[in-house]
Design an enzyme around this catalytic site. Sequence first.
Site, PDB file in Angstrom:
ATOM      1  N   GLY A 185       0.774  -1.236   0.000  1.00 48.23           N
ATOM      2  CA  GLY A 185       0.000   0.000   0.000  1.00 48.23           C
ATOM      3  C   GLY A 185       0.804   1.284   0.000  1.00 48.23           C
ATOM      4  O   GLY A 185       0.231   2.361  -0.100  1.00 48.23           O
TER       5      GLY A 185
ATOM      6  N   GLU B 231      -3.239   1.275 -12.961  1.00 45.93           N
ATOM      7  CA  GLU B 231      -4.290   0.255 -13.039  1.00 45.93           C
ATOM      8  C   GLU B 231      -5.663   0.902 -12.946  1.00 45.93           C
ATOM      9  O   GLU B 231      -5.808   1.984 -12.354  1.00 45.93           O
ATOM     10  CB  GLU B 231      -4.175  -0.730 -11.848  1.00 45.93           C
ATOM     11  CG  GLU B 231      -3.031  -1.696 -11.948  1.00 45.93           C
ATOM     12  CD  GLU B 231      -2.991  -2.659 -10.771  1.00 45.93           C
ATOM     13  OE1 GLU B 231      -3.670  -2.428  -9.743  1.00 45.93           O
ATOM     14  OE2 GLU B 231      -2.264  -3.660 -10.888  1.00 45.93           O
TER      15      GLU B 231
ATOM     16  N   TYR C 165      -8.872   1.575 -11.112  1.00 44.59           N
ATOM     17  CA  TYR C 165      -9.115   1.598  -9.675  1.00 44.59           C
ATOM     18  C   TYR C 165     -10.424   0.886  -9.362  1.00 44.59           C
ATOM     19  O   TYR C 165     -11.492   1.279  -9.841  1.00 44.59           O
ATOM     20  CB  TYR C 165      -9.171   3.044  -9.157  1.00 44.59           C
ATOM     21  CG  TYR C 165      -9.435   3.134  -7.672  1.00 44.59           C
ATOM     22  CD1 TYR C 165      -8.507   2.656  -6.750  1.00 44.59           C
ATOM     23  CD2 TYR C 165     -10.627   3.674  -7.192  1.00 44.59           C
ATOM     24  CE1 TYR C 165      -8.753   2.714  -5.392  1.00 44.59           C
ATOM     25  CE2 TYR C 165     -10.880   3.743  -5.817  1.00 44.59           C
ATOM     26  CZ  TYR C 165      -9.934   3.256  -4.932  1.00 44.59           C
ATOM     27  OH  TYR C 165     -10.182   3.315  -3.582  1.00 44.59           O
ATOM     28  N   LEU C 166     -10.337  -0.178  -8.596  1.00 46.22           N
ATOM     29  CA  LEU C 166     -11.531  -0.929  -8.187  1.00 46.22           C
ATOM     30  C   LEU C 166     -12.080  -0.273  -6.932  1.00 46.22           C
ATOM     31  O   LEU C 166     -11.353  -0.048  -5.969  1.00 46.22           O
ATOM     32  CB  LEU C 166     -11.178  -2.400  -7.943  1.00 46.22           C
ATOM     33  CG  LEU C 166     -10.569  -3.121  -9.164  1.00 46.22           C
ATOM     34  CD1 LEU C 166     -10.040  -4.485  -8.777  1.00 46.22           C
ATOM     35  CD2 LEU C 166     -11.595  -3.240 -10.277  1.00 46.22           C
TER      36      LEU C 166
ATOM     37  N   HIS D 116      -3.391  -0.476   5.732  1.00 51.25           N
ATOM     38  CA  HIS D 116      -2.749  -1.624   5.079  1.00 51.25           C
ATOM     39  C   HIS D 116      -2.223  -2.666   6.062  1.00 51.25           C
ATOM     40  O   HIS D 116      -1.416  -3.517   5.698  1.00 51.25           O
ATOM     41  CB  HIS D 116      -1.657  -1.162   4.114  1.00 51.25           C
ATOM     42  CG  HIS D 116      -2.199  -0.215   3.082  1.00 51.25           C
ATOM     43  ND1 HIS D 116      -3.114  -0.615   2.134  1.00 51.25           N
ATOM     44  CD2 HIS D 116      -2.005   1.109   2.886  1.00 51.25           C
ATOM     45  CE1 HIS D 116      -3.441   0.438   1.397  1.00 51.25           C
ATOM     46  NE2 HIS D 116      -2.804   1.491   1.833  1.00 51.25           N
TER      47      HIS D 116
ATOM     48  N   ARG E 227       6.193 -15.936   0.933  1.00 50.80           N
ATOM     49  CA  ARG E 227       6.547 -16.305   2.307  1.00 50.80           C
ATOM     50  C   ARG E 227       5.338 -16.957   2.992  1.00 50.80           C
ATOM     51  O   ARG E 227       4.235 -16.939   2.447  1.00 50.80           O
ATOM     52  CB  ARG E 227       6.898 -15.044   3.099  1.00 50.80           C
ATOM     53  CG  ARG E 227       5.732 -14.066   3.155  1.00 50.80           C
ATOM     54  CD  ARG E 227       5.891 -12.968   4.182  1.00 50.80           C
ATOM     55  NE  ARG E 227       4.636 -12.249   4.363  1.00 50.80           N
ATOM     56  CZ  ARG E 227       4.189 -11.276   3.594  1.00 50.80           C
ATOM     57  NH1 ARG E 227       4.905 -10.888   2.545  1.00 50.80           N
ATOM     58  NH2 ARG E 227       3.026 -10.709   3.832  1.00 50.80           N
TER      59      ARG E 227
HETATM   60  C1  MV4 Z   1      -5.772  -1.477  -5.521  1.00 45.66           C
HETATM   61  C2  MV4 Z   1      -6.978  -0.934  -5.029  1.00 45.66           C
HETATM   62  C3  MV4 Z   1      -7.966  -0.619  -5.940  1.00 45.66           C
HETATM   63  N1  MV4 Z   1      -7.744  -0.825  -7.267  1.00 45.66           N
HETATM   64  N2  MV4 Z   1      -5.611  -1.661  -6.833  1.00 45.66           N
HETATM   65  C4  MV4 Z   1      -3.461  -1.628  -1.354  1.00 45.66           C
HETATM   66  C5  MV4 Z   1      -2.290  -2.438  -0.957  1.00 45.66           C
HETATM   67  C6  MV4 Z   1      -1.824  -3.171  -2.144  1.00 45.66           C
HETATM   68  N3  MV4 Z   1      -1.581  -4.540  -1.806  1.00 45.66           N
HETATM   69  C7  MV4 Z   1      -2.902  -2.999  -3.148  1.00 45.66           C
HETATM   70  N4  MV4 Z   1      -3.837  -2.063  -2.629  1.00 45.66           N
HETATM   71  C8  MV4 Z   1      -4.907  -1.671  -3.363  1.00 45.66           C
HETATM   72  N5  MV4 Z   1      -4.785  -1.848  -4.703  1.00 45.66           N
HETATM   73  C9  MV4 Z   1      -6.585  -1.336  -7.676  1.00 45.66           C
HETATM   74  N6  MV4 Z   1      -6.396  -1.513  -8.978  1.00 45.66           N
HETATM   75  C10 MV4 Z   1      -7.133  -0.761  -3.640  1.00 45.66           C
HETATM   76  C11 MV4 Z   1      -6.086  -1.131  -2.810  1.00 45.66           C
HETATM   77  C12 MV4 Z   1      -6.322  -0.939  -1.384  1.00 45.66           C
HETATM   78  C13 MV4 Z   1      -6.426  -2.033  -0.516  1.00 45.66           C
HETATM   79  C14 MV4 Z   1      -6.242  -3.338  -0.958  1.00 45.66           C
HETATM   80  C15 MV4 Z   1      -6.333  -4.399  -0.089  1.00 45.66           C
HETATM   81  C16 MV4 Z   1      -6.652  -4.179   1.231  1.00 45.66           C
HETATM   82  C17 MV4 Z   1      -6.837  -2.904   1.702  1.00 45.66           C
HETATM   83  C18 MV4 Z   1      -6.731  -1.822   0.843  1.00 45.66           C
HETATM   84  C19 MV4 Z   1      -6.949  -0.523   1.314  1.00 45.66           C
HETATM   85  C20 MV4 Z   1      -6.830   0.525   0.454  1.00 45.66           C
HETATM   86  C21 MV4 Z   1      -6.520   0.330  -0.889  1.00 45.66           C
END
Ligand code: MV4
Length: 449
Positions: free
Chosen positions: A165, A200, A202-203, A235, A291
């Site tokens: 994050g 990417e 954004y979801l 995160h 891991r």
């Molecule tokens: C994203 C997303 C929305 N759309 N990618 C946050 C940490 C990293 N592992 C990926 N993350 C995200 N990627 C796209 N295309 C939203 C997040 C994200 C998130 C993801 C998982 C768990 C908590 C989160 C909190 C904020 C944003």
Amino acid sequence: MFEKILIANRGEIALRVIRACREMGIKSVAVHSTADSDAMHVRMADESICIGPAPSSESYLNKAAIISACEITGAQAVHPGYGFLSENASFAQALEDHGITFIGPSAEHIRIMGDKITAKETAKALGIPVVPGSDGGVADFEAAMKAAEGIGFPVIIKATAGGGGRGMKVAKSAEELEMAFRTARSEAKNAFGNDEVYIEKYLQKPRHIEIQVFGDGKGNAVHLGERDCSLQRRHQKVFEEAPGPAITPKMRAEIGTICANAVAKINYIGAGTVEFLYEDGNFYFIEMNTRLQVEHPVTEYIFGVDLVREQIRVASGMEMSFGQDDLEINGHAIEVRINAEKLPNFAPCPGKVRTFHAPGGLGVRMDSALYGGYSIPPHYDSLIGKLIVHGRDRPEAMARLKRALGELIIDGIDSSVPLFHMLLAEPEIQNGDYNIHWLEKWLAAKFGN
Ligand code: MV4
């Protein structure tokens, strides 16, 4: 099989590995900093050795000191746990160069998955569904705009060297893109010394669903279903469960088979986690962790397997003790992470634990290195324990979690236990109806932070 394993970690995960070693008849070596002389992992291991001063940069991250500790104690293999050197390709390589086995995947696989662009390209080439986005890095603002227009707004800009994050920026429209792009780049440069970023779609309301995979390094691999880890703050995961409340057996089998086939194809060895965002019935790859993860016990509970034992087996050249057909889900498991933190701001609060009483009974597992009279040092992560429960179904697991939290006593310091009592009272948590934004929104409403 190894006769002696060194555990390059501390806290509950060091205990977890020592326990697996003991059941397998393998001697264990604990390493510790000067701040951890009184730590439980030092007491529980067969031998221990001091590897440096309190700061982790000089002890738990000190590769030369850890390799010396292997040579002094005659340890033939190193289990890195999670965090610290667990995803450090040059550490895995250095061990190999010294004839010591790294209990984990190859340095090459660690390196590929550590770079988020190569990870995504590799995943895509292996048939794993990925988030629509730029093909590789975007060199300048013009390239960023071109990619974003192709994808459609909103978009998210991520650091190639990032993960967890850090260094992410959302742009809801073309107007917001320039600022987001420049900020993401400079933050990436500051945080990782690498300013490459990619884009990417954004979801907006996904769940964080991760698939546990396991390979033998010889072209065989299995999946052990998913974990829903959507409840996170900044995160950091807070609450994890398996199976995921939103995932059907058909979806699990589909995405699980895709992931198992992918890691089999690259001869992946050991435990791995393929992370997805899940929205409207679709999985989108974001990262792979090479891991054992903090939340592995929920998977162990529902499948009745010991993942650390399997890691040690395959690292020593043995076969895994099960195949895909042996794996069947039994019930439901939930983990809550107990941190030494004070509400409402989650301020770390290390200090002396007066009384520690772990809950017990049917379907309750407490992984913790605490003991009464122990002083939690201020130098490390605030995770002081994990409470994991198992039930025949989700409601039974939830009731058991509430009961077990009520038995847990940690006197002398603040912890996240009160937070879980509050969370369990929420209808959406009771129903499994949450996404990656639920917790932060709830905290903002409850505590204004
Ligand atoms: C994203 C997303 C929305 N759309 N990618 C946050 C940490 C990293 N592992 C990926 N993350 C995200 N990627 C796209 N295309 C939203 C997040 C994200 C998130 C993801 C998982 C768990 C908590 C989160 C909190 C904020 C944003």
